[in-house]
Design an enzyme around this catalytic site. Structure first.
Site, PDB file in Angstrom:
ATOM      1  N   HIS A   1      -1.909   4.771   9.677  1.00  0.00           N
ATOM      2  CA  HIS A   1      -0.546   5.218   9.981  1.00  0.00           C
ATOM      3  C   HIS A   1      -0.617   6.543  10.741  1.00  0.00           C
ATOM      4  O   HIS A   1      -0.211   7.584  10.224  1.00  0.00           O
ATOM      5  CB  HIS A   1       0.267   5.405   8.710  1.00  0.00           C
ATOM      6  CG  HIS A   1       0.372   4.170   7.847  1.00  0.00           C
ATOM      7  ND1 HIS A   1      -0.671   3.687   7.097  1.00  0.00           N
ATOM      8  CD2 HIS A   1       1.407   3.345   7.620  1.00  0.00           C
ATOM      9  CE1 HIS A   1      -0.272   2.593   6.433  1.00  0.00           C
ATOM     10  NE2 HIS A   1       0.978   2.364   6.736  1.00  0.00           N
TER      11      HIS A   1
ATOM     12  N   HIS B   1       0.820  -1.219   0.000  1.00  0.00           N
ATOM     13  CA  HIS B   1       0.000   0.000   0.000  1.00  0.00           C
ATOM     14  C   HIS B   1       0.855   1.271   0.000  1.00  0.00           C
ATOM     15  O   HIS B   1       0.434   2.300   0.523  1.00  0.00           O
ATOM     16  CB  HIS B   1      -0.971  -0.011   1.192  1.00  0.00           C
ATOM     17  CG  HIS B   1      -0.304   0.001   2.540  1.00  0.00           C
ATOM     18  ND1 HIS B   1      -0.833  -0.624   3.641  1.00  0.00           N
ATOM     19  CD2 HIS B   1       0.846   0.581   2.972  1.00  0.00           C
ATOM     20  CE1 HIS B   1      -0.047  -0.436   4.675  1.00  0.00           C
ATOM     21  NE2 HIS B   1       0.988   0.305   4.295  1.00  0.00           N
TER      22      HIS B   1
ATOM     23  N   GLU C   1       3.731  -5.416   8.755  1.00  0.00           N
ATOM     24  CA  GLU C   1       2.422  -5.191   8.108  1.00  0.00           C
ATOM     25  C   GLU C   1       1.887  -6.472   7.472  1.00  0.00           C
ATOM     26  O   GLU C   1       0.681  -6.625   7.289  1.00  0.00           O
ATOM     27  CB  GLU C   1       2.537  -4.091   7.027  1.00  0.00           C
ATOM     28  CG  GLU C   1       2.724  -2.703   7.622  1.00  0.00           C
ATOM     29  CD  GLU C   1       2.789  -1.600   6.575  1.00  0.00           C
ATOM     30  OE1 GLU C   1       2.615  -0.438   6.951  1.00  0.00           O
ATOM     31  OE2 GLU C   1       3.039  -1.880   5.378  1.00  0.00           O
TER      32      GLU C   1
ATOM     33  N   HIS D   1      10.094  -3.979   4.182  1.00  0.00           N
ATOM     34  CA  HIS D   1      10.525  -2.575   4.152  1.00  0.00           C
ATOM     35  C   HIS D   1      10.872  -2.059   5.540  1.00  0.00           C
ATOM     36  O   HIS D   1      10.288  -2.453   6.533  1.00  0.00           O
ATOM     37  CB  HIS D   1       9.533  -1.651   3.460  1.00  0.00           C
ATOM     38  CG  HIS D   1       8.146  -1.478   4.059  1.00  0.00           C
ATOM     39  ND1 HIS D   1       7.306  -2.521   4.365  1.00  0.00           N
ATOM     40  CD2 HIS D   1       7.444  -0.350   4.335  1.00  0.00           C
ATOM     41  CE1 HIS D   1       6.141  -2.050   4.796  1.00  0.00           C
ATOM     42  NE2 HIS D   1       6.205  -0.727   4.806  1.00  0.00           N
TER      43      HIS D   1
HETATM   44  C1  DHB Z   1       6.223   3.466   2.531  1.00  0.00           C
HETATM   45  C2  DHB Z   1       5.616   2.218   2.682  1.00  0.00           C
HETATM   46  C3  DHB Z   1       4.572   2.046   3.580  1.00  0.00           C
HETATM   47  O1  DHB Z   1       3.948   0.848   3.825  1.00  0.00           O
HETATM   48  C4  DHB Z   1       4.121   3.115   4.301  1.00  0.00           C
HETATM   49  O2  DHB Z   1       3.062   2.928   5.117  1.00  0.00           O
HETATM   50  C5  DHB Z   1       4.713   4.372   4.177  1.00  0.00           C
HETATM   51  C6  DHB Z   1       5.767   4.548   3.280  1.00  0.00           C
HETATM   52  C7  DHB Z   1       7.330   3.696   1.566  1.00  0.00           C
HETATM   53  O3  DHB Z   1       7.900   2.729   1.054  1.00  0.00           O
HETATM   54  O4  DHB Z   1       7.609   4.843   1.239  1.00  0.00           O
HETATM   55 FE    FE Z   2       2.427   1.066   5.621  1.00  0.00          FE
END
Ligand code: DHB
Ligand code: FE
Length: 280
Positions: free
Chosen positions: A59, A12, A240, A193
């Protein structure tokens, strides 16, 4: 009788929303990433779900350190895109399904999952970006959407196994709703990530692809992945992915993978998505 027919797992990443909103999807950086969603866009349009139960995380847009629900269900009529710092995204409002959402809330609480019931909230990129990826840029989203928010931002998030069990309980709840409607469940977030600190930018292709494999090959393994493994192998935000296990738990024992796509780079995150058909 309502039935869950299929599930989707998808990243997302907010920048995907920016690329969609500002018509950058044909640019070199984005072309292959968005092309991976073309099959799914066509498939969803054909399937015409009446309702999507959209499992996502907020978030710090609707919730913050004042209130941290582990599992929350949106029972309202309408949810507006959140202002995440640069104005709300210019995407349609999300139209809920209060009758089904309240039915699910009641069934889950009686089934001993103590949901937080939310009648008013704005929804952030965690929910609106997957809608853009599956539906493109319509004037209105083509189905009703029930937001199901999971805390994966502030420790402690729920375990993967708890998420799986919640998915199973959601499936039981949907099956006891008397209207004959086609329901999909989407799990969003991930994949690997880390957005901060010395390991920012961490991507683990091997781990992510094994996770995608095992959604159909060995889902029982995924239930037992501990928090520390997500943290170590997939970075601080990889947790996540427990939300995908709510989707997977709701599909029952047998699924068929219809489509899958994995792409790096996109922002700081590995983009992945998968389409699973429920077989039994
Ligand atoms: C990014 C990815 C995410 O899941 C998020 O909530 C905020 C930023 C990113 O890769 O920039
Ligand atoms: Fe996220």
């Amino acid at each position: 009788m309502a039935r869950i027919t299929a599930g989707i797992g998808s990243s997302h990443i907010p920048l995907l929303g920016v690329a969609s909103d500002f018509d950058k999807t044909g640019e070199d950086y984005w072309r292959d990433c968005f092309a991976g969603y073309d099959w799914t866009k066509g498939w969803v349009a054909q399937q015409r779900p009446d309702v999507v139960i959209l499992v996502y995380n907020d978030h710090a847009s609707a919730f913050d350190m004042r209130i941290i629900p582990t599992f929350a269900i949106g029972c309202g009529e309408r949810f507006r895109p959140a202002d995440e710092g640069w104005g709300p995204r210019a995407v349609p409002d999300v139209i809920g399904h209060p009758d089904l959402a309240w039915h699910i809330a009641q069934c889950l609480v009686l089934d001993e999952f103590d949901m937080t019931i939310i009648n008013e909230m704005d929804v952030d990129h965690g929910l609106t970006v997957p809608l853009s990826m599956m539906f493109g840029k319509p004037d209105a989203w083509p189905c009703r959407i029930i937001p199901l928010a999971v805390n994966v931002v502030t420790y402690p998030p729920p375990t993967g196994n708890r998420c799986w069990l919640l998915g199973e309980a959601i499936a039981r709840a949907v099956e006891s709703f008397p209207e004959d409607i086609n329901v999909q469940i989407w799990g969003t977030g991930g994949m690997s990530h880390q957005l901060q600190g010395p390991r920012a930018g961490l991507i683990n292709k091997a781990w992510d692809n094994r996770f995608l494999d095992d959604l159909s090959a060995d889902p029982q393994r995924l239930r037992r992945i501990p928090h520390i493994e997500y943290l170590r192998e997939t970075g601080s935000e990889g947790i996540e992915m427990v939300m995908w296990l709510i989707m997977r738990g709701a599909l029952g024992p047998d699924v068929r993978q219809l489509h899958r796509h994995y792409h790096v780079p996109a922002s700081n995150t590995a983009v992945g998505h998968i389409v699973l058909e429920k077989l039994t």
